[in-house]
Design a protein around this motif. Structure first.
Motif, PDB file in Angstrom:
ATOM      1  N   GLU A  75      40.055  73.781  71.555  1.00 17.30           N
ATOM      2  CA  GLU A  75      40.893  72.584  71.499  1.00 17.30           C
ATOM      3  C   GLU A  75      42.119  72.816  72.377  1.00 17.30           C
ATOM      4  N   THR A 113      45.674  71.213  73.615  1.00 18.46           N
ATOM      5  CA  THR A 113      46.700  70.201  73.360  1.00 18.46           C
ATOM      6  C   THR A 113      47.712  70.247  74.492  1.00 18.46           C
ATOM      7  N   TYR A 114      47.902  69.091  75.132  1.00 19.47           N
ATOM      8  CA  TYR A 114      48.931  68.958  76.159  1.00 19.47           C
ATOM      9  C   TYR A 114      50.210  68.562  75.439  1.00 19.47           C
ATOM     10  N   ALA A 115      51.191  69.451  75.429  1.00 24.46           N
ATOM     11  CA  ALA A 115      52.441  69.206  74.709  1.00 24.46           C
ATOM     12  C   ALA A 115      53.578  69.889  75.445  1.00 24.46           C
ATOM     13  N   THR A 165      58.741  68.772  69.483  1.00 23.74           N
ATOM     14  CA  THR A 165      57.523  68.933  70.276  1.00 23.74           C
ATOM     15  C   THR A 165      57.005  67.539  70.595  1.00 23.74           C
ATOM     16  N   ASP A 173      53.734  65.761  71.864  1.00 26.78           N
ATOM     17  CA  ASP A 173      52.304  65.898  72.137  1.00 26.78           C
ATOM     18  C   ASP A 173      51.834  64.703  72.949  1.00 26.78           C
ATOM     19  N   THR A 191      48.310  64.572  74.360  1.00 28.27           N
ATOM     20  CA  THR A 191      46.912  64.342  73.979  1.00 28.27           C
ATOM     21  C   THR A 191      46.268  65.680  73.609  1.00 28.27           C
ATOM     22  N   THR A 192      45.122  65.592  72.966  1.00 30.05           N
ATOM     23  CA  THR A 192      44.322  66.774  72.625  1.00 30.05           C
ATOM     24  C   THR A 192      42.895  66.531  73.088  1.00 30.05           C
ATOM     25  N   GLU A 193      42.296  67.542  73.693  1.00 32.00           N
ATOM     26  CA  GLU A 193      40.910  67.471  74.150  1.00 32.00           C
ATOM     27  C   GLU A 193      40.133  68.611  73.504  1.00 32.00           C
ATOM     28  N   THR A 194      38.851  68.365  73.214  1.00 30.43           N
ATOM     29  CA  THR A 194      38.006  69.382  72.595  1.00 30.43           C
ATOM     30  C   THR A 194      36.804  69.648  73.492  1.00 30.43           C
TER      31      THR A 194
END
Length: 175
Positions: free
Chosen positions: A75, A77-79, A124, A126, A128-131
């Protein structure tokens, strides 16, 4: 732990209010020994009827359990956070990401409104999150993944002329 495990495979029925197995019509039944030894010759991705072996656990010579897996769930996460020790809040006005398998990169642009924004010292943000599911056994090609996030921000008045941009890159190689 029992010496064996029974796996039954059934068709699925749509009941109109959800799905359930049709336990009156077994498609396949298998009994697996769970007390395997090194001589059992199990290999990841071996198939047994409709099942594929994707993970099993062994015990090494120090009596430590070792997971043997064919796949890994990753996973990303772009943060963004302010750099440690920074006390001035920053107003994020754009961010760009590019990532995925090196032969199939996906680019995205993120624009306000962002929450939180301005970004404070303990916040923080965030994007998006990609899996991804990585095949750890596919030795046919060295597969690379890379992920980059570029963030563009400015300090708040009276320091609004001070840009506080940042870039971060991560790489994963499987093969």
């Amino acid at each position: 732990v029992d010496d064996s495990m029974t796996v039954d495979i059934y068709p699925v029925l749509d009941t109109g209010s959800g799905f359930r197995p049709d336990t009156d019509n077994t498609l396949q039944e298998m009994v697996f020994a769970t007390n395997c030894t090194a001589t059992s010759d199990l290999n990841l991705l071996d198939t047994f009827g409709a099942l594929e072996l994707v993970e099993f656990t062994t015990v090494d010579s120090n009596n430590i359990a070792v997971a043997n897996a064919a796949f890994a769930n990753v996973e990303i996460t772009y943060a963004v956070q302010l750099q440690a020790g920074t006390s001035l809040p920053a107003n994020v006005f754009e961010a760009n990401s590019v990532g995925g398998p090196n032969n199939n990169q996906v680019a995205d642009t993120y624009s306000p409104p962002f929450v939180p924004n301005p970004l404070g010292p303990k916040d923080t943000l965030d994007f998006t999150t990609e899996t991804y599911v990585l095949n750890l056994l596919d030795g046919s090609a060295l597969v690379g993944y890379s992920f980059e996030l570029d963030v563009f921000a400015r300090n708040l008045p009276p320091n609004q002329l001070n840009g506080c941009n940042g870039t971060s890159t991560q790489e994963i190689t499987v093969g």
